[in-house]
Design an enzyme around this catalytic site. Structure first.
Site: not given
Length: 524
Positions: A402, A428-429, A377, A373-374, A457
């Site tokens: 990101h 996811h954000h 970054k 998911h990240d 998360d």
């Protein structure tokens, strides 16, 4: 020469298609009662392949049709049919009806006539699907028996072929069941049921054991995939619990490296290219027939190949999972976060997906993809990613890129895990009410995997200890999700989380944080 001296080739090596006490059904169709009586007298003591004869009679084609129409299992082996009955071609019409309308191509048909001029032999044999044609004036007892033996042998062989065909169809169906298995436990649990289907007997009547021996293993290291006790299947059984006789028979097959076929049991042996040896042991209360031995042999081969392929699939799946974790943990380490975070997000996402009603396959896919998911970054500069304080406006804009960076990194892959990871990274954000980033999606426009991973998360981040804060209490976490229900998070997912909070909290105990404190930037 006496009729009883008539000798035919031995049938000992062929399979018996009738039950032990059954008789061959012979239908005699003739409008003369004297013919019925003479036929009965001649064939009354006939025995073929260990079975006697059961004669049935019809005095017209119409009566014969009624009898044959009820023979849905095609158990009538031979029909001896007169040509001239209620009409001059009644017998010929009956033959056509049997083959064309009834679609019975198993029964053997013998035509006989006292008026050969009504149905010339050559044209009848050429134009009608019959197996023999006899003139009543020439049909002695010996010739009748000779014709009947020949047609019974033909009927028996057709039934054997048909049994093999049906058995192989069951093998194919069973194989498709194995292909659909996702785990070794699922694979093992299908074995007993499929064997009972293949043998066409109740599972409680058989003793079954499926065994695997890896290369260079000793007999004591055998892995028993499944073994039954009555109709109950047990998985991953300890070899020491095997019946002594069963264990001895399995050892014999492994030593001989071949199948062992006995009247009351079968041990199938097969080895794969990798050297894995597979053994299938089946013991039946009744005698196992040759066709059953053959089908079990094919089935042993299929079990071995399917097991090998399933193991390979599990290795690949485990490798993919580990790769997802490694990538996710690498990102977390770069951003000074704990590597256990991605494992917990994966587990929490899986639980949410299952409770949300997604299939096992979809839930497992989300579990494998959510650690990514990240991943975006990696494209954020260190001085922004690891800034201990609050980001300014410009830094926040860069930080919010990101999700898109991760999406661009993963979207080109054809791997389903990475494809789903692209959606999760990108969304996811996003917020349920449309106030998230980067695209301000709302509601069901957000991919379900993104909605699920968002909850997982944040839930884990709030409960984690960080250098600038302690973990939130359960009460604080519950209150936060209640406030953000319908805003940041999908209401149904929040309800699922709060309805079974202990299950989700258990994930933290299962995957504890690293002792080293790291800065938390997952929610920046």
């Amino acid at each position: 020469m006496d009729d009883d001296e008539l000798v035919f080739a031995s049938d000992e090596l062929t399979e018996n298609v009738l039950p032990q006490q059954a008789k061959w059904r012979i239908l005699v169709v003739d409008d003369e009662q004297e013919v019925h009586q003479v036929t009965s007298l001649v064939m009354n003591d006939m025995v073929f392949d260990g079975h006697g004869i059961r004669l049935e009679f019809a005095s017209s084609a119409k009566e014969a049709k009624a009898i044959l129409a009820d023979d849905t299992e095609h158990d009538i082996a031979v029909a001896i049919i007169d040509v001239v009955m209620e009409s001059s071609h009644a017998g010929l019409e009956l033959v056509q009806w049997v083959r064309d309308e009834l679609k019975n191509h198993t029964i053997r048909l013998i035509l006989r006539t006292g008026q050969p001029g009504e149905a010339p032999e050559e044209s009848v044999i050429r134009d009608y699907d019959i197996n023999d044609y006899k003139n009543k004036t020439e049909l002695t007892a010996l010739r009748l028996k000779t014709s009947l033996y020949a047609t019974l042998r033909s009927y028996r062989d057709i039934r054997i072929i048909e049994r093999h065909r049906r058995g192989l169809e069951k093998i194919i169906d069973a194989t498709s069941q194995f292909i659909e298995c996702d785990t070794l436990n699922e694979f093992a649990s299908t074995i007993l049921d499929q064997i009972s289907v293949i043998l066409n007997i109740e599972s409680s009547q058989i003793v079954c054991c499926a065994v695997v021996k890896e290369p260079n293993q000793s007999h004591s290291d055998l892995k028993i995939l499944a073994a039954n006790q009555g109709a109950t299947l047990h998985l991953a059984v300890n070899p020491s619990t095997l019946n002594e006789i069963v264990d001895k028979r399995i050892a014999e097959a492994l030593e001989a490296k071949k199948n062992i076929e006995k009247e009351d049991y079968f041990v199938g042996y097969f080895t794969t290219k990798r050297g894995t040896e597979s053994v299938l042991y089946v013991e039946n209360e009744a005698r196992l027939e040759a066709v059953q031995h053959h089908l079990l042999g094919v089935f042993t081969h299929n079990i071995a190949v399917a097991h090998e392929n399933l193991k390979l699939r599990e290795v690949i799946k485990e490798s993919q999972k580990e790769l997802s974790y490694v990538i996710g943990e690498a990102v977390e380490m770069r951003s000074k976060e704990t590597g256990s975070h991605v494992k917990r997000v994966a587990e929490i996402s899986y639980l949410l997906a299952k409770k949300y009603g997604l299939s096992e396959a979809d839930a497992e896919l989300i579990k494998l993809a959510s650690p990514l998911h990240d991943v975006g970054k990696v494209g954020i500069p260190d001085h922004i990613l690891n800034k201990p304080g609050k980001h300014d406006v410009d830094e926040q804009k860069i930080m919010q890129t990101h999700p898109f960076i991760g999406y661009e990194m993963l979207k080109k892959s054809e791997n389903p895990i990475l494809q789903l990871g692209a959606h999760i990274s990108h969304e996811h954000h996003e917020h349920w009410d449309g106030n998230g980033y980067p695209r301000q999606l709302c509601g069901n426009d957000i991919h379900v995997a993104g909605r699920i991973t968002a909850v997982a998360d944040v839930f884990d981040a709030l409960g984690s200890k960080r250098c600038y804060k302690g973990p939130w209490t359960e009460e604080e976490i519950v209150e936060y999700f209640k406030q953000e229900k319908g805003k940041r998070f999908e209401p149904e997912l929040v309800d699922i989380l709060l309805a079974d909070l202990p299950s989700f909290l258990e994930v933290r105990r299962k995957f504890p944080d690293n002792p080293t404190e790291r800065a938390d930037t997952s929610e920046k």
